[in-house]
Each structure stands twice: as C-alpha cells, then as structure tokens.
Design a protein around this motif. Structure first.
Motif, PDB file in Angstrom:
ATOM      1  N   ASP A 172      12.256  -4.433  -6.612  1.00  0.00           N
ATOM      2  CA  ASP A 172      11.032  -4.967  -7.204  1.00  0.00           C
ATOM      3  C   ASP A 172       9.784  -4.229  -6.750  1.00  0.00           C
ATOM      4  OD1 ASP A 172      12.585  -6.818  -8.508  1.00  0.00           O
ATOM      5  OD2 ASP A 172      12.300  -8.383  -6.976  1.00  0.00           O
ATOM      6  N   ASP A 173       9.806  -3.643  -5.549  1.00  0.00           N
ATOM      7  CA  ASP A 173       8.593  -2.998  -5.046  1.00  0.00           C
ATOM      8  C   ASP A 173       8.479  -1.531  -5.451  1.00  0.00           C
ATOM      9  OD1 ASP A 173      10.738  -2.197  -3.512  1.00  0.00           O
ATOM     10  OD2 ASP A 173       9.549  -2.002  -1.667  1.00  0.00           O
ATOM     11  N   VAL A 174       9.376  -1.062  -6.301  1.00  0.00           N
ATOM     12  CA  VAL A 174       9.313   0.326  -6.775  1.00  0.00           C
ATOM     13  C   VAL A 174       8.467   0.368  -8.046  1.00  0.00           C
ATOM     14  CG1 VAL A 174      10.614   2.255  -7.729  1.00  0.00           C
ATOM     15  CG2 VAL A 174      11.481   1.033  -5.743  1.00  0.00           C
ATOM     16  N   ARG A 175       7.490   1.240  -8.050  1.00  0.00           N
ATOM     17  CA  ARG A 175       6.558   1.368  -9.181  1.00  0.00           C
ATOM     18  C   ARG A 175       6.803   2.700  -9.872  1.00  0.00           C
ATOM     19  NH1 ARG A 175       0.012   1.903  -8.366  1.00  0.00           N
ATOM     20  NH2 ARG A 175      -0.552   2.319 -10.555  1.00  0.00           N
ATOM     21  N   LEU A 179       1.331  10.397   0.799  1.00  0.00           N
ATOM     22  CA  LEU A 179       1.294   9.078   1.427  1.00  0.00           C
ATOM     23  C   LEU A 179      -0.170   8.675   1.503  1.00  0.00           C
ATOM     24  CD1 LEU A 179       2.646   6.722   2.903  1.00  0.00           C
ATOM     25  CD2 LEU A 179       2.466   8.042   5.021  1.00  0.00           C
ATOM     26  N   ARG A 180      -0.553   7.673   0.703  1.00  0.00           N
ATOM     27  CA  ARG A 180      -1.959   7.278   0.633  1.00  0.00           C
ATOM     28  C   ARG A 180      -2.054   5.847   0.098  1.00  0.00           C
ATOM     29  NH1 ARG A 180      -3.355   7.430  -4.648  1.00  0.00           N
ATOM     30  NH2 ARG A 180      -2.006   8.644  -6.064  1.00  0.00           N
ATOM     31  N   ARG A 227      -0.836   0.849   0.991  1.00  0.00           N
ATOM     32  CA  ARG A 227      -0.389   2.206   1.267  1.00  0.00           C
ATOM     33  C   ARG A 227       0.976   2.431   0.625  1.00  0.00           C
ATOM     34  NH1 ARG A 227       0.481   5.372   6.889  1.00  0.00           N
ATOM     35  NH2 ARG A 227       1.703   3.506   7.336  1.00  0.00           N
ATOM     36  N   TYR A 228       1.053   3.466  -0.226  1.00  0.00           N
ATOM     37  CA  TYR A 228       2.270   3.789  -0.961  1.00  0.00           C
ATOM     38  C   TYR A 228       2.722   5.209  -0.639  1.00  0.00           C
ATOM     39  CZ  TYR A 228       2.450  -0.275  -4.087  1.00  0.00           C
ATOM     40  OH  TYR A 228       2.588  -1.533  -4.601  1.00  0.00           O
ATOM     41  N   GLN A 286       6.604   3.580  -3.766  1.00  0.00           N
ATOM     42  CA  GLN A 286       7.104   2.389  -3.078  1.00  0.00           C
ATOM     43  C   GLN A 286       6.181   2.070  -1.918  1.00  0.00           C
ATOM     44  OE1 GLN A 286      11.082   2.658  -1.412  1.00  0.00           O
ATOM     45  NE2 GLN A 286      11.474   0.511  -1.851  1.00  0.00           N
ATOM     46  N   ASN A 287       5.993   0.784  -1.698  1.00  0.00           N
ATOM     47  CA  ASN A 287       5.131   0.336  -0.607  1.00  0.00           C
ATOM     48  C   ASN A 287       5.668   0.880   0.714  1.00  0.00           C
ATOM     49  OD1 ASN A 287       3.627  -1.054   1.315  1.00  0.00           O
ATOM     50  ND2 ASN A 287       3.492  -2.883   0.039  1.00  0.00           N
ATOM     51  N   PHE A 288       4.845   1.630   1.430  1.00  0.00           N
ATOM     52  CA  PHE A 288       5.296   2.283   2.659  1.00  0.00           C
ATOM     53  C   PHE A 288       5.184   1.354   3.871  1.00  0.00           C
ATOM     54  CE2 PHE A 288       4.990   5.263   6.252  1.00  0.00           C
ATOM     55  CZ  PHE A 288       6.074   6.064   5.982  1.00  0.00           C
TER      56      PHE A 288
END
Length: 413
Positions: free
Chosen positions: A65-68, A110-111, A119-120, A136-138
């Motif tokens: 679900d957290d993959v955009r 990564l930003r 931060r993704y 993805q949320n890092f």
C-alpha cells in the motif's frame, strides 16, 4: 550450453537473484543497506509496470500500500499517479531522479516529497519513451520494511514457474530445429562468401600478375608502355586493398560489433565531410548535391555512418551517370528513429534488382561488362552498418528515373 538451456538459465537466475536480494533484507540493517534493497525492490516494481503496459493498474494492485507509482513523459509532464490527481501535479522534469534517469536510463534519489512532505526513496526508469517512477516511504520502521509481502512473493513464484514451463516447452520443441537450420545457413553463407571472395580477388590479382609478367618477360618494352603497365598494376592493387578492407569491415560487423565505439554523431556534419573529401570526384562527374539534412545527433559509430554516406555517393558516381543530382533529407519517425532519404536522378535499376543490390559482389546486368572499379561490397557495407544501428534500409525506384535509399538509424546505448 545450448540456446534452450541458456534461456532457461538466464530466466531462473533473474528470479533467483531477486529472491536472494529480498532474503538479504532480513540479514542486514542500517540505512545504507536499506537504500540498496529498496532500489532493487522498486526496480522490480518499475519493470512490472513497464511490461504491463495498458494493464498497469492490475500489476499495481499487487504492490504494498505504501508504494507510489507515477508515469511521466520525457518532458516532465505527469501522466498518471497512483496516490494523487495527476492533472494538478506540477512538471517533474527538475526532480533529481528524473534528471539522472534521462542521462543514464535510470535514476534514484532520497528526498522529501513535495506532495506529502514525507521522506521517500524514488526510483525512475526510462521505458518506451516515458519514465516509470516508483517511490516508497523511507522512514517506515525496519520491522515493517522487512515484513514479507506474501501476495507479491506468491505472484513472483507462480510467474517464475509458469515462465519456465512455457520456455521449456517451446524451446524443447523448436530450439533444436532452429539451431540446425541456423547451422546449415551459416555453413552455406560461409561457403558462398568464400567462393565470392575467391572469384572477386582473382580479377585484380590476375591483372597485376599479367602486367608484371609482361614487364619482366619483355625487357624491350618502351619506357612509356612500362610506365603504363606499372600504373595499371598500382590501380589494381588499390582495388585489391579496398576489397580486403571492405571484407574486413563486414566480417567485423557480423562477428565483433562490440568493437565499434558508440558516440554522438552529427549526421549533417558527417555527410558534409564526405562531400568535401570526394569533392573532386563528384565535380568531375558533374553531380549536383542538395543537402537537406538537419544538424541532429545520432548515438552511433562515426566510422560506420561515414561509410554509409561515402558508399552511397560512390555508388551514385559509378552507376547513376554524369550530370545526375543527389537529394538527401532527414525526418524523425514517431518511434524515435532517425529516417534518412537519399536518392539520385540517374539511370536507376529494375524492380527485380532492388533487393539484390545489397548482396555481396552483386553486379547489375547492365554493368557486369564494365570495369567500374570498387570492391562490389559498398551497398552490403551500407546495409550492415544500418543493421548495426538497429535500423532498416530499402531501395526504391525514383519516379522519372533514379535510385533511392531510405534507411533508419536508432540511438544506441
């Protein structure tokens, strides 16, 4: 290893490597490892989206679900986003992962997201003229990050089993016959090539031998005749040298294409260089040239593109007839390939010979009795050079008389 076994091996290795990387996630910790594993995982997601095409929504449904997922044009315009309304999103051309992707074919960064503020980790991949970006949320916990997505793993495993089964069935049935046919064709072509080379080399070698024997066996020859025979021997030696060079070029193209260096090549500049080098010969034949090429760069091999234009010009000088006109133009195809149209207003060739003129040592019926010089390999080199650039070439008759060549060149990586 046979072709069938190699194919099965490569497919199994790809899936196994992906599985091992996923396994290593549980054995490592720290941000550096997290970035490496996340890049590998997101590249797999991006590949699935790219290969799914119009069915991308179905593939995305299997992602966590957290993959955009975002689809972006080469100019930075957003065409799709799985989390937000893409119509209101700003141009993404300036994003660091997009810039790196346009330079290298893939990019990461990564930003913090300008949309959510979180931060993704971003991964972007170029595919078929567009960019697939997966993020993805890092900052999720390591426990959540390392948790197994069983649905995704099950999908990957079933896909691996199904792919191996289909590949095994197809290659077992058709692989052996294809290899046998390829082996027979290779032997036939080599035998034909050897025979053609022997036949073509015989003419200049016999001529040189005849002239030199006359000079040696007839010392009473006048100085003028002796000089004439020496000059003719020299010209035949040049023809022999050109033939050997052309044969070497074709062999290298077919057997060791990786030796040709790929660089940006300005096609208009290359064509102008050919005209400058051949200016005296072109002028002596009264040939007029209309150069409508655009100053565009093609990623390819400079020497091969140069040989394409040089051989086409030399073919015109030999066969089109004095006073002919040459027209050359450029256009960009919808698939991104570079199309070049070259034609002259000379004698042209018959319809049934348009495909044959690309064969090695082929002679037109009207010119087989004429010593036009050259190696007889010019247009064969042109065809092989075009194929090296992942393009195609076709000869055609020009209305009103003349011969044309339309070919495409693709940018090489």
């Amino acid at each position: 290893m046979s072709y069938r076994n190699r194919l099965l091996f490569y497919v199994a290795v790809i899936f196994t490597v992906f599985a091992l990387i996923s396994l290593l996630v549980g054995l490592t910790n720290g941000e550096r490892y997290k970035q490496s594993i996340m890049q590998s995982r997101l590249s797999g997601y991006a590949q699935m989206v790219a290969e799914a095409g119009d069915e991308a929504d179905a593939a995305i449904a299997y992602f966590p679900d957290d993959v955009r997922v975002t689809l972006i044009d080469a100019d930075g315009k957003v065409r799709f986003d799985s989390d937000n309304s893409f119509e209101t999103m700003e141009n993404h051309l300036g994003r660091p992962e997009i810039q790196e992707c346009l330079r290298r074919g893939e990019g990461t960064s990564l930003r913090r997201s300008d949309t959510s503020g979180e931060r993704y980790f971003y991964y972007a991949m170029e595919y078929d003229g567009r960019i697939v970006r997966v993020a993805q949320n890092f900052d999720i916990s390591l426990e959540d990050f390392f948790s197994t997505d069983w649905m995704f793993l099950l999908f990957e495993f079933l896909l691996l089993v199904f792919s191996l089964f289909i590949l095994y069935f197809l290659t077992e049935r058709y692989g052996r016959k294809e290899e046998e046919r390829a082996d027979i064709e290779t032997r036939r072509l080599k035998h034909e090539m050897t025979g053609n080379i022997s036949h073509e080399l015989k003419t200049p070698v016999s001529s040189i031998q005849g002239y030199l024997e006359t000079i040696v066996n007839h010392p009473e020859l006048s100085e003028e005749r002796r000089r004439l025979f020496i000059e003719r021997s020299y010209l035949q030696s040049l023809r022999l040298s050109d033939m050997i060079t052309d044969i070497s070029t074709i062999t290298k193209l077919e057997e060791a294409p990786e030796q040709f260096k790929v660089v940006p090549v300005n096609v208009k500049v290359v064509f102008e260089e050919v005209l400058e080098e051949l200016s005296d010969a072109v002028g002596s034949h009264g040939i007029q040239v209309e150069n409508n090429l655009q100053p565009v760069c093609v990623r390819g091999n400079y020497n091969l593109i140069y040989s394409i234009f040089r051989n086409l010009i030399e073919n015109t000088m030999k066969y089109a007839g004095d006073g002919s006109c040459v027209h050359v133009s450029y256009s960009l195809n919808q698939d991104g390939s570079h199309c070049i149209d070259y034609y002259d207003t000379g004698r042209g060739v018959a319809d049934d010979e348009l495909d044959k003129i690309f064969e090695r040592f082929y002679r037109l019926d009207a010119d087989r009795g004429k010593p036009v010089g050259g190696s007889g390999l010019g247009l064969s080199i042109v065809r092989n050079a075009v194929l090296f650039h992942k393009g195609g070439i076709k000869a055609y008759r020009v209305p009103g008389g003349g011969l044309g060549f339309r070919f495409t060149l693709r940018d090489l990586r």
